[in-house]
Design a protein around this motif. Structure first.
Motif, PDB file in Angstrom:
ATOM      1  N   ASP A  26     -18.039 -41.419 -19.363  1.00  0.00           N
ATOM      2  CA  ASP A  26     -17.838 -40.798 -20.671  1.00  0.00           C
ATOM      3  C   ASP A  26     -16.675 -41.508 -21.320  1.00  0.00           C
ATOM      4  O   ASP A  26     -16.349 -42.693 -20.816  1.00  0.00           O
ATOM      5  N   GLU A  27     -16.476 -41.021 -22.368  1.00  0.00           N
ATOM      6  CA  GLU A  27     -15.159 -41.755 -23.288  1.00  0.00           C
ATOM      7  C   GLU A  27     -14.003 -40.941 -23.371  1.00  0.00           C
ATOM      8  O   GLU A  27     -14.031 -39.583 -23.620  1.00  0.00           O
ATOM      9  N   ARG A  37     -14.452 -39.409 -15.952  1.00  0.00           N
ATOM     10  CA  ARG A  37     -14.768 -37.890 -16.651  1.00  0.00           C
ATOM     11  C   ARG A  37     -14.404 -37.801 -18.047  1.00  0.00           C
ATOM     12  O   ARG A  37     -13.613 -38.469 -18.902  1.00  0.00           O
ATOM     13  N   ALA A  38     -14.876 -36.801 -18.919  1.00  0.00           N
ATOM     14  CA  ALA A  38     -14.591 -36.598 -20.350  1.00  0.00           C
ATOM     15  C   ALA A  38     -12.929 -35.936 -20.195  1.00  0.00           C
ATOM     16  O   ALA A  38     -12.562 -35.557 -19.150  1.00  0.00           O
TER      17      ALA A  38
END
Length: 101
Positions: A26-27, A37-38
């Protein structure tokens, strides 16, 4: 009989295509840095960057390699595998370079 055997061993004419895999990361919501992770990354959350406490650099590498070589030599001697180094290198001129400079 040969024709039947060859036909059974042939791969299928059309193989089903698999869908493309989704990216496994994720970013960061603020700076768009890749993350596992988000959410928000450490620098954006105000925690600073992580300090890596692993290392010792080249000294640790040299020491670890020396211990690994010693363990392999001891195991080889205990199992009676291989020949002693003097016999193995008989007649071969070994040139060693001094890397301490």
């Amino acid at each position: 009989m040969l024709r039947n055997r060859l036909k059974r061993k042939m791969p299928p004419l059309h193989t089903p295509e698999q869908p493309a895999a989704e990216p496994s990361y994720d970013e960061c919501a603020k700076c768009h840095a890749p993350m596992a992770r988000a959410g928000i990354c450490r620098p954006c959350a105000g925690y600073g960057t992580r300090v890596i406490a692993v290392g010792g650099g080249a000294a640790a590498t040299v020491d670890g390699a020396g211990r690994a070589r010693a363990a392999m030599r001891a195991a080889r001697t205990a199992l009676g595998i291989g020949r002693p180094r003097a016999e193995h290198c008989a007649g071969v001129n070994l040139v060693r370079f001094d890397t301490t400079n």
